[in-house]
Design a protein around this motif. Structure first.
Motif, short mmCIF file in Angstrom:
data_model
loop_
_atom_site.label_atom_id
_atom_site.label_comp_id
_atom_site.label_asym_id
_atom_site.label_seq_id
_atom_site.Cartn_x
_atom_site.Cartn_y
_atom_site.Cartn_z
N ALA A 19 -73.82 47.60 55.62
CA ALA A 19 -74.74 47.36 54.31
C ALA A 19 -75.55 46.02 54.67
CB ALA A 19 -73.46 46.57 53.39
N GLY A 20 -76.09 46.25 56.07
CA GLY A 20 -77.00 45.10 56.67
C GLY A 20 -78.43 45.31 55.77
N PHE A 21 -78.52 46.46 55.27
CA PHE A 21 -79.79 46.35 54.50
C PHE A 21 -79.55 45.59 53.12
CE2 PHE A 21 -77.00 49.37 52.13
CZ PHE A 21 -77.39 49.53 50.98
N ILE A 22 -78.55 45.10 52.95
CA ILE A 22 -78.36 44.33 51.79
C ILE A 22 -78.11 42.77 52.40
CG2 ILE A 22 -76.77 43.39 49.96
CD1 ILE A 22 -76.03 46.56 49.50
N THR A 23 -77.23 42.73 53.39
CA THR A 23 -76.94 41.08 53.91
C THR A 23 -77.83 40.58 54.75
OG1 THR A 23 -75.49 42.32 55.58
CG2 THR A 23 -74.38 41.87 53.48
N GLN A 24 -78.63 41.47 55.55
CA GLN A 24 -79.40 41.20 56.30
C GLN A 24 -81.12 41.34 55.80
OE1 GLN A 24 -79.18 38.97 58.75
NE2 GLN A 24 -77.02 38.79 58.84
N ALA A 25 -81.08 41.28 54.40
CA ALA A 25 -82.52 41.84 53.87
C ALA A 25 -83.68 41.02 54.44
CB ALA A 25 -82.54 41.76 52.57
N GLY A 26 -83.51 39.90 55.04
CA GLY A 26 -84.85 39.30 55.57
C GLY A 26 -85.06 39.66 56.78
N VAL A 27 -84.13 40.07 57.64
CA VAL A 27 -84.51 40.84 59.09
C VAL A 27 -85.13 42.17 58.72
CG1 VAL A 27 -83.15 41.59 61.05
CG2 VAL A 27 -82.50 39.58 60.07
N VAL A 28 -84.51 42.94 57.82
CA VAL A 28 -84.85 44.23 57.41
C VAL A 28 -86.52 44.14 57.29
CG1 VAL A 28 -84.60 46.36 56.12
CG2 VAL A 28 -82.45 45.33 57.22
N ALA A 29 -86.63 43.28 56.21
CA ALA A 29 -87.95 43.09 55.66
C ALA A 29 -88.81 42.81 57.10
CB ALA A 29 -88.13 42.07 54.65
N ASP A 30 -88.44 41.67 57.76
CA ASP A 30 -89.36 41.40 58.81
C ASP A 30 -89.78 42.54 59.86
OD1 ASP A 30 -89.42 38.87 58.07
OD2 ASP A 30 -87.81 38.17 59.78
N VAL A 31 -88.61 43.40 60.09
CA VAL A 31 -88.91 44.64 60.89
C VAL A 31 -89.93 45.49 59.89
CG1 VAL A 31 -87.98 46.74 61.91
CG2 VAL A 31 -86.78 44.58 62.10
N ILE A 32 -89.86 45.67 58.85
CA ILE A 32 -90.76 46.74 57.88
C ILE A 32 -92.09 46.00 57.95
CG2 ILE A 32 -91.46 47.24 55.86
CD1 ILE A 32 -88.17 47.44 55.25
N ASP A 33 -92.20 44.64 58.12
CA ASP A 33 -93.58 44.07 58.12
C ASP A 33 -94.16 44.29 59.60
OD1 ASP A 33 -95.49 41.95 57.35
OD2 ASP A 33 -94.69 40.70 58.93
N ALA A 34 -93.30 44.09 60.58
CA ALA A 34 -93.70 44.30 61.82
C ALA A 34 -94.07 45.71 62.21
CB ALA A 34 -92.58 44.01 62.89
N ALA A 35 -93.42 46.52 61.49
CA ALA A 35 -93.81 48.07 61.34
C ALA A 35 -95.23 48.39 60.87
CB ALA A 35 -92.83 48.92 60.90
N ALA A 36 -95.49 47.73 59.61
CA ALA A 36 -96.61 48.18 58.72
C ALA A 36 -98.00 47.42 59.62
CB ALA A 36 -96.80 47.37 57.64
N LYS A 37 -97.67 46.36 60.70
CA LYS A 37 -98.60 45.76 61.31
C LYS A 37 -98.86 46.79 62.80
CE LYS A 37 -98.10 41.30 59.45
NZ LYS A 37 -97.42 39.96 59.73
N GLY A 38 -97.63 47.11 63.23
CA GLY A 38 -97.76 47.70 64.45
C GLY A 38 -98.25 49.25 64.25
N ALA A 39 -97.95 49.73 63.16
CA ALA A 39 -98.43 51.16 62.71
C ALA A 39 -100.04 51.06 62.49
CB ALA A 39 -97.70 51.80 61.74
N THR A 40 -100.35 49.83 62.20
CA THR A 40 -101.98 49.94 61.79
C THR A 40 -102.54 49.84 63.24
OG1 THR A 40 -101.57 48.62 59.88
CG2 THR A 40 -103.58 48.37 60.91
N ARG A 41 -101.98 49.13 64.18
CA ARG A 41 -102.51 48.97 65.39
C ARG A 41 -102.76 50.45 66.17
NH1 ARG A 41 -99.71 43.99 65.50
NH2 ARG A 41 -98.02 44.91 66.71
N THR A 42 -101.71 51.06 66.04
CA THR A 42 -101.48 52.51 66.75
C THR A 42 -102.57 53.42 66.14
OG1 THR A 42 -99.49 53.24 65.21
CG2 THR A 42 -99.10 51.84 67.55
N SER A 43 -102.59 53.13 64.86
CA SER A 43 -103.82 54.16 64.09
C SER A 43 -105.46 53.91 64.57
CB SER A 43 -103.59 53.97 62.60
OG SER A 43 -103.97 52.80 62.22
N HIS A 44 -105.68 52.52 65.20
CA HIS A 44 -106.91 52.43 65.51
C HIS A 44 -107.26 53.04 66.96
CE1 HIS A 44 -107.20 48.72 62.54
NE2 HIS A 44 -107.13 49.89 62.04
#
Length: 234
Positions: free
Chosen positions: A209-234
């Motif tokens: 249940a880390g998606f609940i108990t480590q929500a901050g870490v999960v959100a950080d990775v999603i944020d990094a994915a959004a930024k990383g996917a943006t770069r790979t699309s350019h």
């Protein structure tokens, strides 16, 4: 619009034995950062039904989207991630089968997890009442574990035997959050799937249940994915 803000849509997909409300902490974190977050409510009646539920939500996005799956939700996003809106995938202690593989096949060759016990009733699986907290969410409070246990959504067990037709991680960048105290999956299995997918891996001390108990870490990775996917699309 700045480069690191170009992907603003996030779609969250829950796994078996759960519903979308477990994503509340991740939702709150990401919406505070300006993301448009939508949570899929999987019927858990079949892989096809869950993919259709996810696709309906993806169809409503107004631009490139990061698609996130927890546990069984990983199988769902692997199939649904072929959608044109999906720019990147995030697997949170999640399954990541290849095209032609079933969810059940991912367990082959890896150790069993005795804390994670499924009771089957009329073809639908529930997590065992007595072992629920130990197997799913040992790092939440007793009260929260009881609520999760008593609101669990059973899954049609035949879904685990349905092969995936497309593996979106073969074509799109992937990230993975792996809970190092996960009792639902063998750690070696989680690492194997994430590495095979070429995912950028973040390990965190948490239960399944880390998606609940480590929500901050999960959100950080999603944020990094959004930024990383943006770069790979350019």
């Amino acid at each position: 619009m700045s480069t690191d803000q170009e992907i603003k849509n996030v779609v969250l997909v829950h796994g078996a034995f759960a519903d979308g409300s477990g994503w509340r902490g991740v939702y709150d974190n990401l919406t505070a950062r300006g993301y448009r977050v939508t949570i899929v409510q999987n019927p858990l009646t079949s892989l096809e039904d869950d993919v259709e539920a996810t696709t309906r939500v993806l169809d409503r996005q107004d631009g490139p989207t990061i698609l996130v799956g927890h546990s069984w939700g990983g199988t769902v996003i692997t199939e649904a991630g072929a959608h044109a809106a999906v720019a990147g995938l995030v697997y949170v202690s999640a399954l990541a089968p290849d095209a032609g593989e079933t969810t059940s096949q991912q367990y082959e060759g890896f150790a069993a997890t005795p804390e994670f016990v499924i009771d089957v009733v009329d073809g639908y699986g529930f997590l065992n009442h007595e072992k629920f907290q130990a197997g799913f969410a040992h790092d939440v409070s007793d009260a929260d574990a009881a609520f999760l246990r008593d609101t669990q959504v059973p899954i049609n067990m035949s879904a685990f035997g349905t092969p995936v037709k497309n593996a979106a991680w073969r074509d799109k960048p992937s990230w993975a959050v792996i809970a190092t105290e996960d009792k639902a999956f063998d750690q070696a299995m989680l690492q194997h799937m994430a590495k095979r997918a070429g995912a950028t891996i973040t390990n965190v001390s948490a239960s399944h249940a880390g998606f609940i108990t480590q929500a901050g870490v999960v959100a950080d990775v999603i944020d990094a994915a959004a930024k990383g996917a943006t770069r790979t699309s350019h």
